[in-house]
Structures are given as C-alpha cells and as structure tokens.
Design an enzyme around this catalytic site. Structure first.
Site, short mmCIF file in Angstrom:
data_model
loop_
_atom_site.label_atom_id
_atom_site.label_comp_id
_atom_site.label_asym_id
_atom_site.label_seq_id
_atom_site.Cartn_x
_atom_site.Cartn_y
_atom_site.Cartn_z
N ASP A 408 0.85 -1.19 0.00
CA ASP A 408 0.00 0.00 0.00
C ASP A 408 0.89 1.24 0.00
OD1 ASP A 408 -2.89 1.07 0.52
OD2 ASP A 408 -1.61 2.18 1.92
N ILE A 409 0.55 2.20 -0.87
CA ILE A 409 1.30 3.46 -0.92
C ILE A 409 0.88 4.31 0.28
CG2 ILE A 409 1.79 5.53 -2.26
CD1 ILE A 409 1.15 3.98 -4.77
N GLU A 452 -4.68 2.24 -4.44
CA GLU A 452 -3.22 2.34 -4.31
C GLU A 452 -2.62 1.05 -3.77
OE1 GLU A 452 -4.93 4.05 -0.43
OE2 GLU A 452 -5.49 3.81 -2.52
#
Length: 540
Positions: A408-409, A452
């Site tokens: 996950d960003i 994301e």
C-alpha cells in the site's frame, strides 16, 4: 370457328374434361394447402428457431453475467445485475427478461412488478428444473400463463442454468416478440396463395387455348424450340458471368466443362483441365502436404451416397504449384436412375479464412486486455484472483511454501488530494514499474489489487525469502524520490508491505492467506508505515 364452339368440342372429350376438372380442383385446393399446411409449418419453424435463439441467448447471458457454477439467490446476483439485464433486453431485442432461483422465485425481471413472484407451474419444476428448455407461445391480445396481456405475438422460453455436476442453479425466461415475422409469414402465404391462384388460372387458360388451337401445334413447337434456345443462351451467360467456379465431371471424374471463373481460379488451361482426371490434377494433396485420397473427395462421395455433398476444408492446386482453400458442393447427375456425372460449384475462401483468423486474434487480444490494469499495465484484480487459485492448488500438490505480499502506498489519498489525480496516476505508474523491475523470477506475479494497493504472489517462497523481496521492493520505491511533502513518515513516496506465508493444504484456503497479508499490512501502518511486517499467525 367461334370460341364457344371450340370449347364445346373440348368438353365433349372425356380425357380433356378430366384435365380441365383436375386443373380446377388444383386451383381450389392450393389456397387451403397454403393456409392449413404451409402456414403451420412456417409458424412452427419460426417458433423452433426462436427457441434455439433464446437458448443461445440464455447460455451467453449466463456466461456474460458470471452466473455459472453458483446456485442463484438474491445474494448471489451480480451487483450490476440490473445494468446487465437492461443491456440484454436492449441489445438482444427482448420483450422481457426474467431470472429465476431454483425454487422458482423471480430474482430479476426487466418488469420490476415480477420480482419476488414464485413460478409454481408444473413445467418449471418438472421440465426446466431437470435441464430441459420449455417454450410457449402467447398470441396477440391473449393472456399468458402468468395472466399477462400482450399486444404482440410472444415466444416465452425457459432456459435452465445447470452446473457442471448437473444440478439446477436457476433459469432465464426470455421473451421474444415474433409479431413482425408472423406478419411477414402471413403476407408471404397470402402472396403465394394469390400467385398460385393466378398462376393456376393462367395455366388453365393456356391449357385450354392450346387444346382449342391444336392446329397450331407446329408453330407452338417452333416457339418452344426458340424459347429453349434462349434458355440455353441464358444458362451459358449465367455460367460465363457467375463469380463461383462451376464445372462438370463424368462418372470417372474427367472434367466435361468449366466456366471462366473456374478456369481462372484453378489456374490451368481449359484444354489441360478437360484432358485428365479432375482429382488427380487439382485435388491430389491436402494442405499439410499429405496425399488426399480420392475416396475422400466430395465428388466421389456424391457418387457413392447419391446425394449432394458439401465441404469447406478442401484445397485446390494450380499449375504453378500454389494452392488455395475452397468450399465446394458436388451434386450428382441422374439419368433414368443412373449417375452419369456431377456438377461442382466452388469458391475461393482465402479471404474468409484470413478474416476469421484476424477475428480470432482480435478476440484473443481483447481477452488479454481484460486481464490487464488499464493504468499501470500490470495484471488486474480479476487476473490475480484466477492466478491465486491456480497457484494455491499447485502448492497443495507440491507441498511448498507460498507467500503473498500486500503493498500500500503510504498517505496516497493526501498525495492525490494535494497534487491532483493526474499526478496520482503518474505516481501509481512509477510505483508499479519500480515494483515490476525489482522482481527477478518470472513466476513472481505482481497485480494491482485496487486503488493504491498492489499484491505480489511469490511461489515456493517462505516468510524469510518473502521478507527479503519485500525490503527490496520498499527500497526500490523509496529510491524513486517521488516528492510527498504531505507524508507524515518521509519527504518521499513510501510503501508499507504486509507479508503472509504458509504451506497450502486441503484444510486451508487462499482467502486465509490473503487475510493474513491484509492483517500484516494493517499492522505495518499501525507501526508507523514505510516498513514490512510478517504475519506468522497460523491460518485454518
């Protein structure tokens, strides 16, 4: 001699009276035949064809709506069922579309008033529920079995949805409006009836005139011969101008004649074609270079079976040793019950096969695109779900560890809101490229999981190996130096990674592995982000 006197002479002859009486009877019978025989046959053929069309539509919709191998219920319906149903009604030209659960409950209908009504009819539970389609016709301005009144002729077809194990998962009810086609058949039968009557009357008049004017037999014969000559001329013109290749052979397969199109396509001089056996000259070898036995030639089959034969898998060879694919029809010629030869009609289908091949390739490319994320160019969620199931079962058999990374960003929503969606899209592309370039094994599969989030499937990899890969990915993204002044952990874009590893067995599921990775990702965020966390809790 006056006409009525000639008519009296004709009626005095018993044989001629029989001919005239028979002609009159035929004229009277033709309308009845059209109405009571031809029309019902046409109508039944239309209904049968509509039923087949409905069955094809039902099978297509079951695949398109992803309804196969699931026992239908209100909870099992796709989220976009209403849109699927609307599209089906519009694109397939339906009057109505229904979807039933196995117990007969209406789960979906293009008419919302039908939803929730249970189908209690015997045919549903005794025929449709065991895999048989069922069709009924509702005439215009008549009530259907459900008590509905239609302003059109409607064919209702129930199409069962069966699992691979043969269990009944539900059924479609597809309504087609056949009013225009019924109207067309009515007009056609009426036209044929009127034409038959007019033709019969004309024939009767011509016959009567010929009988009355028997003295002009010689002149009539000359006229007939002239018409035959004109007909032969027309036939020759048809042969010479036809786009299809047409040729005739005798009982031994030797060519008797060929039209210009046949000579041009086969690429041999007409004199050469007429001097040798047709099969030995142009039909001797298959496309793969193996010999083509004469017994498999459609012409020989037409002789043997005494009926017209067809094939679209034949190859003809030209004088320059080039070849081309053809579809051909061979019809035997019979004289007094004996086969004397055959007429062959063929056409070059090179362009059609090329178009078919191009269409197959286009469909294959479209199927591949459906498995790719349009923004990042890596695999999408659908592709990943399929791959996870396949890989899971492979590792059950091999007994090796399987690892899954959930990526996950960090603070991507702040990045998107602050820098704009275009910058967010560029960021996603850069991160996806960095992750892809950091994978060294061809079997390591990266996919965009949504938003994301990314997922990575590592075959034959334990938790420690997965941790090493995860750290490599984290550093690769950090090295991109994508500015993120709104991040609370770094001045650059970073990622958090949840790691889950296990040895799959028949008592566990791939969903458990996915949950482990998601829990580890949640922990990585809770611990401050920009880190990799392993979830070592056993999955059952």
């Amino acid at each position: 001699m006056p006409f009525h006197n000639n008519l009296r002479l004709v009626l005095q002859d018993r044989f001629l009276r029989y001919i005239l009486a028979l002609s009159a009877v035929v004229i009277l019978i033709l309308p009845a035949v059209g109405h009571f025989v031809v029309y019902p046959l046409f109508e039944q053929a239309l209904i049968d064809n509509t039923e087949r069309e409905a069955i094809r539509a039902g099978r297509f919709l079951a695949v398109h709506m992803d309804l196969l191998e699931r026992r239908l219920s209100k909870q099992a319906l796709p989220a976009d069922m209403n849109q699927h149903g609307h599209d089906a009604v519009v694109h397939l030209g339906l009057v109505k579309l229904k979807l039933f659960a196995p117990d007969g409950m209406t789960l979906y209908s293009s008419d919302p008033d039908d939803i929730g009504i249970r189908n209690e009819h015997d045919y549903f539970h005794s025929l449709v529920a065991i895999g048989h389609s069922y069709t009924k016709v509702v005439k215009q301005d008549q009530l259907s079995a459900e008590g509905q009144l239609y302003q059109a002729d409607v064919v209702e077809t129930y199409v069962p949805i069966m699992s691979k194990q043969g269990s009944f998962d539900g059924a479609f009810e597809i309504y087609y409006d056949i009013t225009p086609r019924i109207t067309y058949i009515d007009k056609l039968i009426n036209l044929l009836t009127i034409s038959s009557i007019i033709g019969g009357i004309i024939l009767l008049g011509v016959l009567l005139r010929l009988l009355i004017h028997a003295g002009n037999a010689i002149q009539q014969r000359r006229l007939t011969e002239q018409k035959l000559c004109e007909l032969n001329h027309k036939n020759e013109m048809i042969l010479s101008t036809a786009g299809e290749g047409i040729f005739g052979v005798d009982i031994h397969g030797n060519m008797l004649f060929a039209n210009p199109a046949a000579v041009s396509m086969m690429g041999w001089p007409l004199e050469k074609l007429q001097s040798v056996n047709h099969h030995a000259l142009v039909h001797h070898t298959k496309a793969d270079g193996s010999p083509n036995p004469a017994e498999e030639c459609p012409v020989r089959k037409a002789f043997k079976e005494r009926k017209t034969t067809y094939s679209d898998k034949e190859i003809f060879w030209r004088e320059d040793h080039s070849s081309f694919p053809v579809e051909m029809t061979a019809a035997p010629l019979l004289e007094e019950g004996n086969i004397t030869g055959a007429v062959v009609v063929f056409r070059d289908i090179t362009q059609r096969l090329t178009s078919d091949r191009a269409l197959r390739e286009a469909n294959q490319k479209l199927a591949e695109l459906a498995r790719i994320d349009g923004l990042t160019g890596i695999a999408n969620r659908r592709s990943f779900d399929e791959l996870l199931e396949i890989t899971w079962h492979d590792h059950i058999r091999s007994g090796q560890a399987l690892s899954l990374l959930m990526v996950d960003i960090d603070y991507f929503k702040l990045y998107n809101d602050s820098y704009g969606h275009l910058a967010g899209d560029r960021c996603l592309k850069q991160v996806a490229r960095a992750l892809t370039e950091s994978l060294y094994r061809p079997n390591d599969r990266l996919a965009r999981f949504g938003g994301e989030e990314f997922v990575l499937l590592l075959s034959s990899t334990n938790s420690q190996g997965a941790k090493q890969v995860a750290e490599r990915l984290r550093k690769a993204v950090e090295t991109l130096r994508i500015s993120h002044e709104y991040s609370e952990v770094n001045d650059w874009v970073t990622i958090s990674i949840g790691i889950a590893s296990m040895v799959p067995n028949r008592n566990t599921s791939s969903g458990g592995l996915l949950r482990k990775a998601d829990e580890a990702l949640y922990q990585a965020k809770a611990d401050g982000r920009n880190r990799c966390v392993i979830n070592d809790v056993e999955v059952v």
